[in-house]
Motif scaffolding. Sequence first.
Motif, PDB file in Angstrom:
ATOM      1  N   PHE A  48       0.988  -1.141   0.234  1.00 21.03           N
ATOM      2  CA  PHE A  48      -0.045  -0.082   0.018  1.00 21.03           C
ATOM      3  C   PHE A  48       0.923   1.175   0.096  1.00 21.03           C
ATOM      4  O   PHE A  48       1.798   1.201   0.832  1.00 21.03           O
ATOM      5  N   GLU A  49       0.703   2.258  -0.779  1.00 18.27           N
ATOM      6  CA  GLU A  49       1.182   3.671  -0.589  1.00 18.27           C
ATOM      7  C   GLU A  49       0.966   3.988   0.729  1.00 18.27           C
ATOM      8  O   GLU A  49       1.921   4.574   1.356  1.00 18.27           O
ATOM      9  N   ARG A  50      -0.467   4.013   1.249  1.00 18.21           N
ATOM     10  CA  ARG A  50      -0.698   4.126   2.571  1.00 18.21           C
ATOM     11  C   ARG A  50      -1.367   3.163   2.965  1.00 18.21           C
ATOM     12  O   ARG A  50      -2.602   2.932   2.568  1.00 18.21           O
ATOM     13  N   SER A  51      -1.030   2.391   4.220  1.00 15.97           N
ATOM     14  CA  SER A  51      -1.768   1.220   4.737  1.00 15.97           C
ATOM     15  C   SER A  51      -2.727   1.856   5.721  1.00 15.97           C
ATOM     16  O   SER A  51      -2.649   2.680   6.353  1.00 15.97           O
ATOM     17  N   PRO A  52      -3.807   1.426   5.561  1.00 17.41           N
ATOM     18  CA  PRO A  52      -5.012   1.576   6.457  1.00 17.41           C
ATOM     19  C   PRO A  52      -4.630   1.371   7.794  1.00 17.41           C
ATOM     20  O   PRO A  52      -5.548   2.396   8.605  1.00 17.41           O
ATOM     21  N   ASP A  53      -3.667   0.855   8.059  1.00 16.99           N
ATOM     22  CA  ASP A  53      -3.551   0.783   9.563  1.00 16.99           C
ATOM     23  C   ASP A  53      -2.211   1.732  10.080  1.00 16.99           C
ATOM     24  O   ASP A  53      -2.106   1.480  11.345  1.00 16.99           O
ATOM     25  N   GLY A  54      -1.843   2.561   9.065  1.00 23.02           N
ATOM     26  CA  GLY A  54      -1.025   3.541   9.501  1.00 23.02           C
ATOM     27  C   GLY A  54       0.199   2.925   9.984  1.00 23.02           C
ATOM     28  O   GLY A  54       1.176   3.778  10.675  1.00 23.02           O
ATOM     29  N   GLY A  55       0.687   1.941   9.585  1.00 22.20           N
ATOM     30  CA  GLY A  55       1.929   1.386   9.712  1.00 22.20           C
ATOM     31  C   GLY A  55       2.022   0.223  10.909  1.00 22.20           C
ATOM     32  O   GLY A  55       3.053  -0.082  11.366  1.00 22.20           O
ATOM     33  N   LYS A  56       1.107  -0.501  11.476  1.00 21.44           N
ATOM     34  CA  LYS A  56       0.875  -1.276  12.500  1.00 21.44           C
ATOM     35  C   LYS A  56       1.504  -2.675  11.929  1.00 21.44           C
ATOM     36  O   LYS A  56       1.422  -3.648  12.879  1.00 21.44           O
ATOM     37  N   GLY A  57       1.916  -2.833  10.934  1.00 22.49           N
ATOM     38  CA  GLY A  57       2.388  -4.067  10.201  1.00 22.49           C
ATOM     39  C   GLY A  57       1.232  -5.128   9.873  1.00 22.49           C
ATOM     40  O   GLY A  57       1.702  -6.083   9.824  1.00 22.49           O
ATOM     41  N   LEU A  58       0.125  -4.637  10.025  1.00 19.15           N
ATOM     42  CA  LEU A  58      -1.038  -5.677   9.928  1.00 19.15           C
ATOM     43  C   LEU A  58      -1.292  -5.923   8.086  1.00 19.15           C
ATOM     44  O   LEU A  58      -2.015  -6.882   7.859  1.00 19.15           O
ATOM     45  N   ALA A  59      -0.872  -4.985   7.359  1.00 17.64           N
ATOM     46  CA  ALA A  59      -1.152  -5.093   5.918  1.00 17.64           C
ATOM     47  C   ALA A  59      -0.061  -6.549   5.596  1.00 17.64           C
ATOM     48  O   ALA A  59       0.815  -6.539   6.226  1.00 17.64           O
ATOM     49  N   ARG A  60      -0.317  -7.170   4.432  1.00 18.48           N
ATOM     50  CA  ARG A  60       0.061  -8.391   4.099  1.00 18.48           C
ATOM     51  C   ARG A  60       1.423  -8.467   3.494  1.00 18.48           C
ATOM     52  O   ARG A  60       2.052  -9.360   3.476  1.00 18.48           O
ATOM     53  N   ASP A  61       1.697  -7.329   3.354  1.00 18.93           N
ATOM     54  CA  ASP A  61       3.119  -6.979   2.562  1.00 18.93           C
ATOM     55  C   ASP A  61       4.215  -7.477   3.655  1.00 18.93           C
ATOM     56  O   ASP A  61       5.465  -8.012   3.420  1.00 18.93           O
ATOM     57  N   THR A  62       3.852  -7.024   5.123  1.00 15.20           N
ATOM     58  CA  THR A  62       4.731  -7.523   6.268  1.00 15.20           C
ATOM     59  C   THR A  62       5.132  -8.984   6.193  1.00 15.20           C
ATOM     60  O   THR A  62       6.563  -9.192   6.264  1.00 15.20           O
ATOM     61  N   ARG A  63       4.220  -9.876   6.037  1.00 18.49           N
ATOM     62  CA  ARG A  63       4.632 -11.283   6.127  1.00 18.49           C
ATOM     63  C   ARG A  63       5.751 -11.399   4.774  1.00 18.49           C
ATOM     64  O   ARG A  63       6.546 -12.375   5.060  1.00 18.49           O
ATOM     65  N   VAL A  64       5.504 -10.884   3.719  1.00 21.96           N
ATOM     66  CA  VAL A  64       6.390 -11.062   2.731  1.00 21.96           C
ATOM     67  C   VAL A  64       7.673 -10.529   2.842  1.00 21.96           C
ATOM     68  O   VAL A  64       8.956 -11.211   2.619  1.00 21.96           O
ATOM     69  N   ARG A  65       7.604  -9.236   3.436  1.00 22.66           N
ATOM     70  CA  ARG A  65       9.037  -8.705   3.696  1.00 22.66           C
ATOM     71  C   ARG A  65       9.690  -9.474   4.893  1.00 22.66           C
ATOM     72  O   ARG A  65      10.972  -9.550   4.700  1.00 22.66           O
ATOM     73  N   TRP A  66       8.788  -9.881   5.754  1.00 23.31           N
ATOM     74  CA  TRP A  66       9.685 -10.842   6.602  1.00 23.31           C
ATOM     75  C   TRP A  66      10.356 -11.962   6.261  1.00 23.31           C
ATOM     76  O   TRP A  66      11.351 -12.314   6.501  1.00 23.31           O
ATOM     77  N   ALA A  67       9.554 -12.813   5.388  1.00 22.53           N
ATOM     78  CA  ALA A  67      10.035 -13.997   4.820  1.00 22.53           C
ATOM     79  C   ALA A  67      11.410 -13.558   4.216  1.00 22.53           C
ATOM     80  O   ALA A  67      12.359 -14.411   4.119  1.00 22.53           O
ATOM     81  N   LEU A  68      11.269 -12.549   3.432  1.00 20.27           N
ATOM     82  CA  LEU A  68      12.620 -12.137   2.521  1.00 20.27           C
ATOM     83  C   LEU A  68      13.545 -11.835   3.558  1.00 20.27           C
ATOM     84  O   LEU A  68      14.896 -12.141   3.182  1.00 20.27           O
ATOM     85  N   GLU A  69      13.419 -11.204   4.417  1.00 21.60           N
ATOM     86  CA  GLU A  69      14.405 -10.767   5.548  1.00 21.60           C
ATOM     87  C   GLU A  69      14.924 -12.138   6.401  1.00 21.60           C
ATOM     88  O   GLU A  69      16.166 -12.292   6.483  1.00 21.60           O
ATOM     89  N   GLU A  70      14.003 -13.154   6.447  1.00 17.55           N
ATOM     90  CA  GLU A  70      14.626 -14.360   7.200  1.00 17.55           C
ATOM     91  C   GLU A  70      15.438 -14.987   6.161  1.00 17.55           C
ATOM     92  O   GLU A  70      16.435 -15.725   6.903  1.00 17.55           O
ATOM     93  N   VAL A  71      15.223 -15.456   4.843  1.00 17.83           N
ATOM     94  CA  VAL A  71      16.163 -15.757   4.040  1.00 17.83           C
ATOM     95  C   VAL A  71      17.358 -14.996   3.499  1.00 17.83           C
ATOM     96  O   VAL A  71      18.120 -15.534   2.672  1.00 17.83           O
ATOM     97  N   GLY A  72      17.249 -13.610   3.915  1.00 20.24           N
ATOM     98  CA  GLY A  72      18.434 -12.750   3.458  1.00 20.24           C
ATOM     99  C   GLY A  72      18.218 -12.302   2.051  1.00 20.24           C
ATOM    100  O   GLY A  72      19.315 -12.024   1.443  1.00 20.24           O
ATOM    101  N   GLN A  73      17.184 -12.187   1.448  1.00 19.30           N
ATOM    102  CA  GLN A  73      17.017 -11.562   0.176  1.00 19.30           C
ATOM    103  C   GLN A  73      16.714 -10.095   0.196  1.00 19.30           C
ATOM    104  O   GLN A  73      15.572  -9.983   0.405  1.00 19.30           O
ATOM    105  N   PRO A  74      17.510  -9.545  -0.376  1.00 17.37           N
ATOM    106  CA  PRO A  74      17.095  -8.054  -0.692  1.00 17.37           C
ATOM    107  C   PRO A  74      15.795  -8.051  -1.610  1.00 17.37           C
ATOM    108  O   PRO A  74      15.423  -8.889  -2.546  1.00 17.37           O
ATOM    109  N   TYR A  75      15.135  -6.894  -1.303  1.00 16.36           N
ATOM    110  CA  TYR A  75      13.867  -6.755  -2.408  1.00 16.36           C
ATOM    111  C   TYR A  75      13.516  -5.268  -2.770  1.00 16.36           C
ATOM    112  O   TYR A  75      14.155  -4.634  -1.813  1.00 16.36           O
ATOM    113  N   GLU A  76      12.739  -4.977  -3.323  1.00 16.87           N
ATOM    114  CA  GLU A  76      12.313  -3.619  -3.949  1.00 16.87           C
ATOM    115  C   GLU A  76      10.978  -3.679  -3.778  1.00 16.87           C
ATOM    116  O   GLU A  76      10.197  -4.567  -3.759  1.00 16.87           O
ATOM    117  N   VAL A  77      10.399  -2.373  -3.380  1.00 16.84           N
ATOM    118  CA  VAL A  77       8.911  -2.259  -3.137  1.00 16.84           C
ATOM    119  C   VAL A  77       8.323  -1.235  -4.083  1.00 16.84           C
ATOM    120  O   VAL A  77       8.896  -0.188  -4.107  1.00 16.84           O
TER     121      VAL A  77
END
Length: 213
Positions: A8-37
């Motif tokens: 989201f350009e602006r997540s409705p939760d205001g950044g509480k991490g509830l939008a589902r991109d957070t889980r994908v970011r988290w998985a990429l961080e766990e495996v050490g893969q850089p990514y762009e958004v």
Amino acid sequence: MTITITAFERSPDGGKGLARDTRVRWALEEVGQPYEVRLVSFRAMKEPAHLALNPFGQIPTFEEGDLALFETGAIVLHIAQRHAGLLPADMNARARAISWMFAAVNTIEPPILELVNAKLLERDRPWATERLPLVHERVRNRLVPLSTRLGDAEWLDGAFSAGDLMMASVLLRLRASGILDEYPNLAGYVARAEARPAYQRAFAAQLAVNTAP
Ligand SMILES: N[C@@H](CCC(=O)N[C@@H](CS)C(=O)NCC(=O)O)C(=O)O
């Protein structure tokens, strides 16, 4: 090859991490893969370019070379299969971890979403107050066996896996309701997951987007 996800350009939760991109970011961080958004507005999400990536006009999506994926379960599974760190090497343990991923999105997430919708979208309906206890009960009916199975264990099946990543991501949405705290071992499980450096990095990255001027 560069990995690009949408958020989201602006997540409705205001950044509480509830939008589902957070889980994908988290998985990429766990495996050490850089990514762009690539940030998308609500309008852009419903336009042809984004619908070609996700026919339902939702975020997140995942692109790498000529591969484009949608659905966080599929995206996280793809990341976990391609890169070490989120699935055990033993094939049976791997299959069990994947079962937990499906349990997260297929068994635990639906009643939690129902509760979120009941509180946010349906609260002005004449039947909202009467219905809410039923929705709470459906959530508890899922949390009781999950809490029993977790018991005193640190994670659901041995070492932290993509199953835990998905389950914790789904449970996080319950925090505001207070229901999670009725199950101290599940609250502790979510807190352990959130304390992981990879989660912290993912959370900070989405927060930066949502608090940017
Ligand atoms: N089952 C999908 C759900 C995706 C989803 O609901 N995304 C939300 C953001 S967290 C969204 O794009 N909502 C806006 C909309 O549906 O228009 C997944 O796990 O990827």
